[in-house]
Design a protein around this motif. Structure first.
Motif, PDB file in Angstrom:
ATOM      1  N   MET A  87       1.333  -1.373  -0.268  1.00 45.22           N
ATOM      2  CA  MET A  87       0.109  -0.258  -0.153  1.00 45.22           C
ATOM      3  C   MET A  87       0.707   1.306  -0.188  1.00 45.22           C
ATOM      4  SD  MET A  87      -3.444   0.201   2.675  1.00 45.22           S
ATOM      5  CE  MET A  87      -3.047   1.155   2.789  1.00 45.22           C
ATOM      6  N   HIS A  88       2.129   0.908   0.897  1.00 45.17           N
ATOM      7  CA  HIS A  88       2.886   2.176   0.693  1.00 45.17           C
ATOM      8  C   HIS A  88       2.935   2.653  -0.276  1.00 45.17           C
ATOM      9  CE1 HIS A  88       6.015  -0.221   1.327  1.00 45.17           C
ATOM     10  NE2 HIS A  88       6.697   0.729   0.691  1.00 45.17           N
ATOM     11  N   ARG A  89       3.214   2.430  -1.650  1.00 43.63           N
ATOM     12  CA  ARG A  89       3.787   2.610  -2.519  1.00 43.63           C
ATOM     13  C   ARG A  89       2.755   3.092  -3.925  1.00 43.63           C
ATOM     14  NH1 ARG A  89       8.525  -0.304  -4.288  1.00 43.63           N
ATOM     15  NH2 ARG A  89       9.564  -0.529  -2.492  1.00 43.63           N
ATOM     16  N   TRP A  90       1.796   3.099  -3.263  1.00 44.91           N
ATOM     17  CA  TRP A  90       0.511   4.239  -4.347  1.00 44.91           C
ATOM     18  C   TRP A  90      -0.429   4.614  -3.198  1.00 44.91           C
ATOM     19  CZ3 TRP A  90      -4.538   2.588  -3.590  1.00 44.91           C
ATOM     20  CH2 TRP A  90      -4.457   1.303  -2.568  1.00 44.91           C
ATOM     21  N   TYR A  91      -0.338   5.047  -1.530  1.00 40.32           N
ATOM     22  CA  TYR A  91      -1.225   5.277  -1.055  1.00 40.32           C
ATOM     23  C   TYR A  91      -1.102   6.613  -0.910  1.00 40.32           C
ATOM     24  CZ  TYR A  91      -4.146   6.557   3.028  1.00 40.32           C
ATOM     25  OH  TYR A  91      -4.285   7.593   3.576  1.00 40.32           O
ATOM     26  N   ASN A  92      -2.204   7.175  -1.372  1.00 41.43           N
ATOM     27  CA  ASN A  92      -1.727   8.519  -1.463  1.00 41.43           C
ATOM     28  C   ASN A  92      -3.168   9.071  -0.702  1.00 41.43           C
ATOM     29  OD1 ASN A  92      -2.321  11.542  -1.870  1.00 41.43           O
ATOM     30  ND2 ASN A  92      -1.975  11.367  -4.277  1.00 41.43           N
ATOM     31  N   PRO A  93      -2.563  10.291   0.936  1.00 39.12           N
ATOM     32  CA  PRO A  93      -3.884  10.308   1.688  1.00 39.12           C
ATOM     33  C   PRO A  93      -4.385  11.424   1.086  1.00 39.12           C
ATOM     34  CG  PRO A  93      -1.634  10.993   2.345  1.00 39.12           C
ATOM     35  CD  PRO A  93      -1.157  10.282   1.413  1.00 39.12           C
ATOM     36  N   ASN A  94      -4.479  12.166  -0.010  1.00 36.93           N
ATOM     37  CA  ASN A  94      -5.290  13.873  -0.020  1.00 36.93           C
ATOM     38  C   ASN A  94      -6.108  12.451  -1.165  1.00 36.93           C
ATOM     39  OD1 ASN A  94      -3.473  15.799   1.661  1.00 36.93           O
ATOM     40  ND2 ASN A  94      -1.957  15.144  -1.227  1.00 36.93           N
ATOM     41  N   LYS A  95      -5.781  11.497  -1.396  1.00 37.65           N
ATOM     42  CA  LYS A  95      -6.846  10.921  -2.998  1.00 37.65           C
ATOM     43  C   LYS A  95      -7.683  10.276  -2.639  1.00 37.65           C
ATOM     44  CE  LYS A  95      -4.215  13.679  -6.557  1.00 37.65           C
ATOM     45  NZ  LYS A  95      -3.285  12.996  -8.120  1.00 37.65           N
ATOM     46  N   SER A  96      -6.418   8.997  -2.349  1.00 36.30           N
ATOM     47  CA  SER A  96      -7.765   7.358  -1.972  1.00 36.30           C
ATOM     48  C   SER A  96      -8.706   8.057  -0.953  1.00 36.30           C
ATOM     49  CB  SER A  96      -6.647   6.690  -1.753  1.00 36.30           C
ATOM     50  OG  SER A  96      -5.580   6.729  -1.903  1.00 36.30           O
ATOM     51  N   ALA A  97      -9.496   6.619  -0.681  1.00 35.13           N
ATOM     52  CA  ALA A  97      -9.930   6.335   0.641  1.00 35.13           C
ATOM     53  C   ALA A  97      -8.496   5.831   2.003  1.00 35.13           C
ATOM     54  CB  ALA A  97     -11.272   4.973   0.944  1.00 35.13           C
ATOM     55  N   THR A  98      -9.152   5.423   2.960  1.00 40.07           N
ATOM     56  CA  THR A  98      -8.569   5.472   4.122  1.00 40.07           C
ATOM     57  C   THR A  98      -8.087   4.181   4.539  1.00 40.07           C
ATOM     58  OG1 THR A  98      -9.972   4.663   5.221  1.00 40.07           O
ATOM     59  CG2 THR A  98     -10.040   6.832   5.545  1.00 40.07           C
ATOM     60  N   PRO A  99      -6.660   3.940   4.814  1.00 42.92           N
ATOM     61  CA  PRO A  99      -6.274   2.996   4.138  1.00 42.92           C
ATOM     62  C   PRO A  99      -7.272   1.809   4.884  1.00 42.92           C
ATOM     63  CG  PRO A  99      -4.648   3.962   5.396  1.00 42.92           C
ATOM     64  CD  PRO A  99      -5.830   4.558   5.071  1.00 42.92           C
ATOM     65  N   GLU A 100      -7.679   2.124   5.523  1.00 38.08           N
ATOM     66  CA  GLU A 100      -9.173   0.698   6.495  1.00 38.08           C
ATOM     67  C   GLU A 100     -10.160   0.416   5.780  1.00 38.08           C
ATOM     68  OE1 GLU A 100      -7.361   3.547   8.096  1.00 38.08           O
ATOM     69  OE2 GLU A 100      -8.300   3.370  10.411  1.00 38.08           O
ATOM     70  N   GLN A 101     -10.210   1.836   4.992  1.00 35.68           N
ATOM     71  CA  GLN A 101     -11.106   1.340   4.136  1.00 35.68           C
ATOM     72  C   GLN A 101     -10.715   0.134   2.858  1.00 35.68           C
ATOM     73  OE1 GLN A 101     -12.332   5.521   3.311  1.00 35.68           O
ATOM     74  NE2 GLN A 101     -13.697   5.324   3.927  1.00 35.68           N
ATOM     75  N   ILE A 102      -9.327   0.603   2.818  1.00 33.08           N
ATOM     76  CA  ILE A 102      -8.974   0.186   1.539  1.00 33.08           C
ATOM     77  C   ILE A 102      -8.727  -1.724   1.844  1.00 33.08           C
ATOM     78  CG2 ILE A 102      -6.662  -0.192   0.316  1.00 33.08           C
ATOM     79  CD1 ILE A 102      -6.047   3.301   0.108  1.00 33.08           C
ATOM     80  N   ALA A 103      -7.867  -1.434   2.908  1.00 31.02           N
ATOM     81  CA  ALA A 103      -8.334  -3.388   3.592  1.00 31.02           C
ATOM     82  C   ALA A 103     -10.048  -3.383   3.451  1.00 31.02           C
ATOM     83  CB  ALA A 103      -7.471  -3.147   4.938  1.00 31.02           C
ATOM     84  N   GLU A 104     -10.398  -3.010   3.662  1.00 26.91           N
ATOM     85  CA  GLU A 104     -12.055  -4.024   3.904  1.00 26.91           C
ATOM     86  C   GLU A 104     -12.106  -4.315   2.503  1.00 26.91           C
ATOM     87  OE1 GLU A 104     -14.506  -4.300   6.365  1.00 26.91           O
ATOM     88  OE2 GLU A 104     -13.780  -2.381   7.146  1.00 26.91           O
ATOM     89  N   VAL A 105     -11.597  -3.689   1.324  1.00 28.27           N
ATOM     90  CA  VAL A 105     -12.351  -3.342  -0.297  1.00 28.27           C
ATOM     91  C   VAL A 105     -11.090  -4.829  -0.317  1.00 28.27           C
ATOM     92  CG1 VAL A 105     -11.495  -3.343  -2.742  1.00 28.27           C
ATOM     93  CG2 VAL A 105     -12.755  -1.640  -0.524  1.00 28.27           C
ATOM     94  N   PHE A 106      -9.682  -5.079  -0.010  1.00 30.67           N
ATOM     95  CA  PHE A 106      -8.926  -5.734   0.166  1.00 30.67           C
ATOM     96  C   PHE A 106      -9.667  -6.803   0.510  1.00 30.67           C
ATOM     97  CE2 PHE A 106      -4.990  -3.823  -1.473  1.00 30.67           C
ATOM     98  CZ  PHE A 106      -5.654  -3.264  -3.043  1.00 30.67           C
ATOM     99  N   PHE A 107      -9.982  -7.689   1.878  1.00 29.09           N
ATOM    100  CA  PHE A 107     -10.931  -8.961   2.339  1.00 29.09           C
ATOM    101  C   PHE A 107     -11.607  -8.663   1.840  1.00 29.09           C
ATOM    102  CE2 PHE A 107     -13.629 -10.643   5.016  1.00 29.09           C
ATOM    103  CZ  PHE A 107     -12.863 -11.517   5.671  1.00 29.09           C
ATOM    104  N   ASP A 108     -12.378  -8.288   1.116  1.00 32.93           N
ATOM    105  CA  ASP A 108     -14.100  -8.708   0.778  1.00 32.93           C
ATOM    106  C   ASP A 108     -13.040  -9.605  -1.144  1.00 32.93           C
ATOM    107  OD1 ASP A 108     -16.437  -8.767  -0.405  1.00 32.93           O
ATOM    108  OD2 ASP A 108     -15.339  -7.186  -1.672  1.00 32.93           O
TER     109      ASP A 108
END
Lengths: 224, 224
Positions: free
Chosen positions: A175-196
């Motif tokens: 995640m740290h390679r592409w995560y942009n705190p200004n643009k994307s969802a929160t890391p927690e939300q991303i983790a939820e999506v990945f889990f799904d």
DNA sequence: GTTTTCACCGACCGATCGGTCAAGCCCGGC
DNA sequence: GCCGGGCTTGACCGATCGGTCGGTGAAAAC
């Protein structure tokens, strides 16, 4: 039990540290994360803090110690942090909570996290990181335990446990390679999506019971 | 069309290069991968090649050019390499082939791959990597196209396409952090396993919807 | 036989690296 | 007053950094 008491400016577990030390750790973490360990000079850190280079050596014995404090601070309590956020309930939900909690930790201590994960792999002297490796193993084994639990409970199929753990950790660690705190969802939300995606799969709903781990058609392979 | 003609010692696409240049690129790639760009000195490279430091400057104008040749060589043809290995057939199988081909590329040019992916992120001067970024985008967009294709064909459910791409690439890109060529399966086999996990999901197979004649297994039923 | 070319080397350059050190500065206690 | 001690500094060290220079020797070109 360590209570993750003092967390300030994204610098974890630096309980008895002065403001200046916390400032140095925060700036050093940010620099290590963006320029790497070798690419960051003590002068860089001093300049970023607005102090003289000598003062760094008043508070830390050398560059390695600064890195160690940054890295240890970021991984020291990851296991405890995550473990304390695993609820009782179905094992699959524990895995989900594991992913979300790890993402939360990443969000909170982002610079230190990146610094420790990137600088570590470029360091020929891995022995320096033995403690970090031990913690990392404990963390990964904890996840594998959850996966095995889910298999035993029949919630997930009989997959290769270490490989499954690697897949899950890959999704979080990259995640740290592409995560942009200004643009994307929160890391927690991303983790939820990945889990799904990982848990339910991408395939559209019509799924037949398929215990075989092999992909449907193994054929077709274009050689050139 | 570029034919990926000269690939030697894991150094891709260095067509008109002499043996010595190829040697330098191979050793430099290995060193950059293990110690990082800043952590690798020109003396290190020269020593690894058994030549004088001056000779490096006879063949290359500076350190950046060596890195550029290593990095460009590893990503220049990734897109073409993978594209040429995508078979006709169901889109899901194209995604599978995409993952396997990427893994094969990783296996072949492992050091250059690692060097370019790690050194890149520690480099404050990202403009130097513009060409590499362009190629990376093209590669990622290619994958997104395949995912969209699979959605349109009804093979996978309506997931978020960029996020799905990131999940797939995470599983592949993180491999270099744990892959051990002496112990594990081949990267291609690992990619197959990851595809199976992501595509079919971890959840044990239960019917969801669909007019299937099979009776649902009694017991446990999870919504979602 | 002479000249040109080219892979190659040892010595060296200024800059910067991590790290040291003696000496202020500041401030509460006497 | 002035005294100690923690915070802070600039000058400085040897080592190493990326990079340059003049030159060597052997083969190729003339």
């Amino acid at each position: 039990m360590t209570e993750l008491s003092t967390m300030k400016d994204g610098v974890a577990n630096q309980a008895e540290a002065s403001d200046r030390v916390l400032q140095i750790l925060a700036e050093a973490g940010r620099l290590f994360a963006s320029k790497g360990f070798e690419g960051t000079s003590m002068r860089d850190i001093a300049l970023a803090c607005g102090i003289s280079k000598s003062l760094l050596y008043h508070h830390f014995s050398n560059k390695d110690e600064i890195y160690a404090r940054v890295a240890v601070g970021s991984t020291l309590e990851l296991y405890l942090f995550v473990r304390d956020r695993i609820p009782d309930g179905p094992p699959s939900q524990k895995i989900r909570a594991f992913m979300v909690a790890t993402a939360e930790y990443f969000r909170r201590y982002r610079w230190a996290w990146i610094a420790s994960t990137t600088a570590f792999w470029n360091d020929p002297d891995r022995s320096r990181h033995k403690e970090r490796l031990t913690r990392r193993d404990r963390f990964e084994n904890f996840l594998r335990g959850l996966i095995q639990e889910a298999i035993d409970a029949g919630e997930i199929r009989k997959v290769d446990v270490p490989m499954t753990g690697r897949l899950i950790l890959s999704s979080l660690n990259w995640m740290h390679r592409w995560y942009n705190p200004n643009k994307s969802a929160t890391p927690e939300q991303i983790a939820e999506v990945f889990f799904d995606m990982i848990f339910n799969g991408l395939r559209s709903g019509e799924l037949v019971a398929l215990p075989s781990p092999e992909p449907p058609k193994s054929g077709r392979r274009k050689s050139r």
